[in-house]
Structure formats: structure tokens, C-alpha cells
Design a protein around this motif. Structure first.
Motif, PDB file in Angstrom:
ATOM      1  N   LEU A 105       0.811  -1.211   0.000  1.00  0.00           N
ATOM      2  CA  LEU A 105       0.000   0.000   0.000  1.00  0.00           C
ATOM      3  C   LEU A 105       0.848   1.266   0.000  1.00  0.00           C
ATOM      4  O   LEU A 105       0.457   2.280  -0.564  1.00  0.00           O
ATOM      5  N   ILE A 106       2.023   1.197   0.651  1.00  0.00           N
ATOM      6  CA  ILE A 106       2.830   2.413   0.751  1.00  0.00           C
ATOM      7  C   ILE A 106       3.909   2.489  -0.339  1.00  0.00           C
ATOM      8  O   ILE A 106       4.769   3.348  -0.293  1.00  0.00           O
ATOM      9  N   ALA A 107       3.875   1.594  -1.309  1.00  0.00           N
ATOM     10  CA  ALA A 107       4.833   1.659  -2.418  1.00  0.00           C
ATOM     11  C   ALA A 107       4.694   3.011  -3.106  1.00  0.00           C
ATOM     12  O   ALA A 107       3.591   3.439  -3.441  1.00  0.00           O
ATOM     13  N   GLN A 108       5.814   3.695  -3.287  1.00  0.00           N
ATOM     14  CA  GLN A 108       5.756   5.064  -3.800  1.00  0.00           C
ATOM     15  C   GLN A 108       6.715   5.271  -4.964  1.00  0.00           C
ATOM     16  O   GLN A 108       7.698   4.545  -5.130  1.00  0.00           O
ATOM     17  N   ASP A 109       6.398   6.281  -5.757  1.00  0.00           N
ATOM     18  CA  ASP A 109       7.262   6.703  -6.854  1.00  0.00           C
ATOM     19  C   ASP A 109       7.871   8.046  -6.469  1.00  0.00           C
ATOM     20  O   ASP A 109       7.172   8.918  -5.935  1.00  0.00           O
ATOM     21  N   TYR A 110       9.151   8.204  -6.760  1.00  0.00           N
ATOM     22  CA  TYR A 110       9.846   9.408  -6.311  1.00  0.00           C
ATOM     23  C   TYR A 110      10.332  10.262  -7.484  1.00  0.00           C
ATOM     24  O   TYR A 110      10.886   9.752  -8.453  1.00  0.00           O
ATOM     25  N   GLN A 111      10.107  11.563  -7.345  1.00  0.00           N
ATOM     26  CA  GLN A 111      10.683  12.544  -8.260  1.00  0.00           C
ATOM     27  C   GLN A 111      11.785  13.272  -7.501  1.00  0.00           C
ATOM     28  O   GLN A 111      11.527  13.942  -6.504  1.00  0.00           O
TER      29      GLN A 111
ATOM     30  N   GLU B 182      11.390  24.271   1.482  1.00  0.00           N
ATOM     31  CA  GLU B 182      10.181  23.448   1.597  1.00  0.00           C
ATOM     32  C   GLU B 182       9.465  23.414   0.247  1.00  0.00           C
ATOM     33  O   GLU B 182       9.154  24.457  -0.324  1.00  0.00           O
ATOM     34  N   ILE B 183       9.234  22.194  -0.254  1.00  0.00           N
ATOM     35  CA  ILE B 183       8.555  22.014  -1.540  1.00  0.00           C
ATOM     36  C   ILE B 183       7.252  21.266  -1.289  1.00  0.00           C
ATOM     37  O   ILE B 183       7.259  20.149  -0.761  1.00  0.00           O
ATOM     38  N   ILE B 184       6.143  21.896  -1.652  1.00  0.00           N
ATOM     39  CA  ILE B 184       4.821  21.297  -1.440  1.00  0.00           C
ATOM     40  C   ILE B 184       4.171  21.060  -2.799  1.00  0.00           C
ATOM     41  O   ILE B 184       3.905  22.004  -3.549  1.00  0.00           O
ATOM     42  N   ALA B 185       3.949  19.783  -3.117  1.00  0.00           N
ATOM     43  CA  ALA B 185       3.293  19.404  -4.368  1.00  0.00           C
ATOM     44  C   ALA B 185       1.967  18.729  -4.048  1.00  0.00           C
ATOM     45  O   ALA B 185       1.821  18.075  -3.009  1.00  0.00           O
ATOM     46  N   LEU B 186       1.007  18.884  -4.940  1.00  0.00           N
ATOM     47  CA  LEU B 186      -0.287  18.237  -4.748  1.00  0.00           C
ATOM     48  C   LEU B 186      -0.132  16.724  -4.829  1.00  0.00           C
ATOM     49  O   LEU B 186       0.615  16.205  -5.665  1.00  0.00           O
ATOM     50  N   LYS B 187      -0.824  16.025  -3.938  1.00  0.00           N
ATOM     51  CA  LYS B 187      -0.818  14.562  -3.874  1.00  0.00           C
ATOM     52  C   LYS B 187       0.576  14.007  -3.585  1.00  0.00           C
ATOM     53  O   LYS B 187       0.954  12.939  -4.062  1.00  0.00           O
ATOM     54  N   SER B 188       1.355  14.771  -2.825  1.00  0.00           N
ATOM     55  CA  SER B 188       2.687  14.325  -2.411  1.00  0.00           C
ATOM     56  C   SER B 188       2.942  14.813  -0.994  1.00  0.00           C
ATOM     57  O   SER B 188       2.380  15.830  -0.564  1.00  0.00           O
TER      58      SER B 188
ATOM     59  N   HIS C   8      19.392  18.667  -2.414  1.00  0.00           N
ATOM     60  CA  HIS C   8      18.607  17.560  -2.972  1.00  0.00           C
ATOM     61  C   HIS C   8      17.301  17.363  -2.205  1.00  0.00           C
ATOM     62  O   HIS C   8      17.239  17.544  -0.991  1.00  0.00           O
ATOM     63  N   PHE C   9      16.252  17.006  -2.948  1.00  0.00           N
ATOM     64  CA  PHE C   9      14.972  16.675  -2.327  1.00  0.00           C
ATOM     65  C   PHE C   9      14.286  15.580  -3.143  1.00  0.00           C
ATOM     66  O   PHE C   9      14.657  15.315  -4.291  1.00  0.00           O
ATOM     67  N   ARG C  10      13.294  14.941  -2.523  1.00  0.00           N
ATOM     68  CA  ARG C  10      12.503  13.920  -3.222  1.00  0.00           C
ATOM     69  C   ARG C  10      11.026  14.123  -2.916  1.00  0.00           C
ATOM     70  O   ARG C  10      10.639  14.255  -1.755  1.00  0.00           O
ATOM     71  N   LEU C  11      10.226  14.145  -3.973  1.00  0.00           N
ATOM     72  CA  LEU C  11       8.775  14.207  -3.825  1.00  0.00           C
ATOM     73  C   LEU C  11       8.226  12.791  -3.972  1.00  0.00           C
ATOM     74  O   LEU C  11       8.536  12.106  -4.949  1.00  0.00           O
ATOM     75  N   ALA C  12       7.436  12.358  -2.998  1.00  0.00           N
ATOM     76  CA  ALA C  12       6.896  10.998  -3.006  1.00  0.00           C
ATOM     77  C   ALA C  12       5.455  11.011  -3.514  1.00  0.00           C
ATOM     78  O   ALA C  12       4.621  11.778  -3.031  1.00  0.00           O
ATOM     79  N   PHE C  13       5.195  10.171  -4.517  1.00  0.00           N
ATOM     80  CA  PHE C  13       3.853  10.038  -5.086  1.00  0.00           C
ATOM     81  C   PHE C  13       3.438   8.570  -5.060  1.00  0.00           C
ATOM     82  O   PHE C  13       4.279   7.674  -5.002  1.00  0.00           O
ATOM     83  N   ARG C  14       2.149   8.343  -5.154  1.00  0.00           N
ATOM     84  CA  ARG C  14       1.630   6.987  -5.297  1.00  0.00           C
ATOM     85  C   ARG C  14       1.130   6.790  -6.721  1.00  0.00           C
ATOM     86  O   ARG C  14       0.326   7.576  -7.223  1.00  0.00           O
TER      87      ARG C  14
ATOM     88  N   PHE D  83       6.460  14.310 -14.343  1.00  0.00           N
ATOM     89  CA  PHE D  83       7.089  13.275 -13.523  1.00  0.00           C
ATOM     90  C   PHE D  83       8.042  12.411 -14.344  1.00  0.00           C
ATOM     91  O   PHE D  83       7.732  11.983 -15.450  1.00  0.00           O
ATOM     92  N   SER D  84       9.225  12.162 -13.774  1.00  0.00           N
ATOM     93  CA  SER D  84      10.207  11.273 -14.395  1.00  0.00           C
ATOM     94  C   SER D  84      11.107  10.711 -13.298  1.00  0.00           C
ATOM     95  O   SER D  84      11.718  11.469 -12.547  1.00  0.00           O
ATOM     96  N   MET D  85      11.178   9.392 -13.209  1.00  0.00           N
ATOM     97  CA  MET D  85      12.063   8.772 -12.225  1.00  0.00           C
ATOM     98  C   MET D  85      13.511   8.779 -12.711  1.00  0.00           C
ATOM     99  O   MET D  85      14.431   8.488 -11.951  1.00  0.00           O
ATOM    100  N   LYS D  86      13.709   9.132 -13.979  1.00  0.00           N
ATOM    101  CA  LYS D  86      15.053   9.117 -14.565  1.00  0.00           C
ATOM    102  C   LYS D  86      15.738  10.477 -14.462  1.00  0.00           C
ATOM    103  O   LYS D  86      16.931  10.562 -14.187  1.00  0.00           O
TER     104      LYS D  86
END
Length: 340
Positions: A19-25, A43-49, A59-65, A96-99
Motif C-alpha cells: 500500500l505504501i509503495a511510492q514513486d519518487y521525483q 520546503e517544496i509542497i506538491a499536490l498529492k505528495s 537535494h529533495f525527493r517528492l513521493a507520489f503513489r 514526472f520522471s524517475m530518470k
């Protein structure tokens, strides 16, 4: 039955992980015109992250589902006390791109306004001078009876309208020029700023608009999962354009060629064809230090002994063009370490 119960318990235990598997930008925050100085604690605030904060390296990472490549990233806020966002337009176009990591450029509060005033004054002085010269020329024509009073008044009205329109356009481009990060100046961007600071505002605008068409195209390709395929299709056409530009043998054409080759090489630094072409171009342009860095990048990505041999031959050609023996030895030492 006992085995079945154990299996059910095991699978149930995995559910939270599923359930908590996430994709990171991933991304970085840098200060404008600072040799890429990282900015921590942004501080970076993205919708649904979840909220992300930059570390000491920026460096930062935004976590999405369940985020898919190419989907837009909607940013709500980017905050750090005493700083303001510079590359607002780029951030609004994130996908979004994981690469590929994204980049945030910020500056200290007030710096953007200061840059805008500087560039506005340069442009305003240019347009006022052109206006005054135009009016003076028409006045001379009137005094020599080459034009009528009515023609003279119409010319003044036209000049006033042109001045007003130029100043309106100036407000738009002053904002654009103020947001150019000099740490990333290549080719035509560099020429645009150079022309602007020389007071040649119209020429700077033409160069800027011309360069943005290509850069936007390359950036969009980089942000998609099928970027490699698209670049393989487009690269021959772009390389052909570079050849035509080089044949023109003028500064602007060579700077535009530089922008194209740099954008392609940077889009996929593991592609030795792209990086090698740019390294060779830089060597021919007598930009030996940058050429060496791109040959070094090419060597790191080379997969076959034949490729490595060709790159080493190109490096020997580069060494033969450098007059500083100490620099040659420094470069050779770096390459020897890479080959170990």
C-alpha cells in the motif's frame, strides 16, 4: 490448515508495504548565478505528495503513489525565508520522471527586482535614443520641406506609438532576462545577455526567442519516458542543422550550434555519439577545457575497447592543440586514473 494460516498472515503482513509503495521525483535547489551553490531547508509542497525539504546538497525527493512518467507535477508552494523562486515557468511545466531530476533556482529576496530595473533601464535608454533620433530625422526633413507638416505630425504619432509598444514588450522581456541563470549560460543564451548588456535590446530579444524554441523542445523530450527514442529520431535532423549553422561561419550561428549540441549531449550523457560530437565541436571551437570534460564523460560511458581507443586518439589530438604543458600533464593524469 496451519500452513494456510501462516501464508495468510505472511501475505497480510506484506499489505502495508504494497500500500505504501511510492514513486519518487528527485530534484535539486540551487541559488542563481552562484556556481550552482545548493540551498538547504527549502520546503517544496506538491499536490498529492508529502512535503519535501532540500538537504545540505540542495537535494529533495517528492513521493507520489502510482505516478506515471510524463504526468504533470503540480507545485503548490516553494518556500524559504529570505528567498524567492526564479525559474517559476520551468516549475509550472514539470512532469514526472524517475530518470531525470528537476531543478529549482532561487535568489535572495529583492535580487529579481534589482535585475529587472537594471535591464529595464538599458532597454528604455535604447528605445528613447531610437525615438529621439527618429524625431530629429523627421524634423530635418520638415525643415528642408521634404515632408509636409501633416506628414511630420503623423511621423511623431507613429514614433510615440512605437515607443509605447516597445516599452510594453520591454516589461515582458526584462522579466525573462532577469530569470536567466548565468551558471547555465550556453551558446545563444550567453549571446542574448551579451547583446542586452551592450544595449542591443532588439537583437537580444530575437536571439532569446530563437534559442527558447529549441531548448523547450529538448527539455520536453528529456522529461518523457520515451525520450531516448524521440532523440534517436530527431538527432540526425538536429545534427544536420548544426552542420548548416557551422557552414555560415558567423558568431551567432556557431553559438546556436553550441546550444543544440550541448542540449543533446546533456539530455543523455551515456550516449557516446552525442557527447563525442559535442566534445569534437568544442575542440574545433578552441574551447579546450570544456572539450576535455566532454571527452572525459564520453570515455566514462564507452563500452567497447574500440570506442575507448578512438576517444584516446581524439584526446591526443586535443593535447596537440594545447600549448600549456602543465595542463596537458594534468589532463593525462586524470585520463590514466580513469583507465585503471
Amino acid at each position: 490448515m496451519k500452513i494456510k494460516k501462516q501464508l495468510i498472515v505472511f501475505i497480510w503482513g506484506l499489505c502495508p508495504l504494497i500500500l505504501i509503495a511510492q514513486d519518487y521525483q528527485s530534484g535539486y535547489v540551487f541559488e542563481i548565478n552562484s556556481d550552482n551553490k545548493p540551498i538547504p531547508n527549502v520546503e517544496i509542497i506538491a499536490l498529492k505528495s508529502s512535503i519535501a525539504n532540500s538537504d545540505d546538497d540542495g537535494h529533495f525527493r517528492l513521493a507520489f503513489r502510482n505516478k506515471k512518467g510524463g504526468e504533470p507535477i503540480l507545485i503548490d508552494q516553494i518556500n524559504k525565508k529570505g528567498y524567492e523562486l526564479v525559474n517559476k515557468e520551468d516549475v509550472q511545466n514539470w512532469v514526472f520522471s524517475m530518470k531525470y531530476p528537476v531543478k529549482i533556482i532561487m535568489c535572495k529576496e529583492g535580487l529579481l527586482a534589482e535585475s529587472k530595473r537594471k535591464y529595464y533601464n538599458i532597454g528604455s535608454d535604447y528605445y528613447k535614443k531610437r525615438y529621439e533620433e527618429s524625431i530629429a530625422a523627421k524634423k530635418k526633413q520638415l525643415q528642408k520641406n521634404n515632408i509636409t507638416q501633416q506628414d511630420y505630425l503623423k511621423a511623431i504619432d507613429d514614433a510615440n506609438q512605437e515607443l509605447k509598444k516597445s516599452q510594453e514588450n520591454l516589461n515582458f522581456y526584462v522579466d525573462k532576462f532577469s530569470r536567466i541563470n548565468k551558471d547555465e549560460l550556453y551558446g545563444t543564451d550567453k549571446l542574448a545577455i551579451q547583446l542586452l548588456e551592450e544595449g542591443k535590446i532588439d537583437e537580444a530579444i530575437i536571439v532569446y526567442e530563437d534559442s527558447k524554441i529549441l531548448e523547450t523542445f529538448i527539455e520536453k523530450l528529456k522529461q518523457r519516458d520515451n525520450a531516448s527514442y524521440n532523440l534517436r529520431v530527431m538527432a540526425p535532423l538536429l545534427f544536420n542543422q548544426v552542420d548548416l549553422l557551422i557552414q555560415k561561419n558567423d558568431m551567432y550561428s556557431h553559438m546556436k550550434a553550441d546550444s543544440i549540441l550541448h542540449a543533446i549531449a546533456k539530455s543523455d550523457t551515456l550516449n557516446t555519439t552525442y557527447t563525442n560530437k559535442y566534445a569534437l565541436f568544442l575542440m574545433k571551437e578552441e574551447n579546450y577545457s570544456e572539450s576535455f570534460l566532454w571527452y572525459k564523460t564520453t570515455l566514462l560511458s564507452a563500452k567497447t575497447e574500440e570506442q575507448k581507443k578512438q576517444i584516446l586518439n581524439d584526446l591526443n589530438t586535443l593535447y596537440s592543440k594545447i600549448e600549456d604543458n602543465g595542463l596537458i600533464e594534468k589532463y593525462k593524469y586524470q585520463i590514466d586514473n580513469l583507465m585503471k
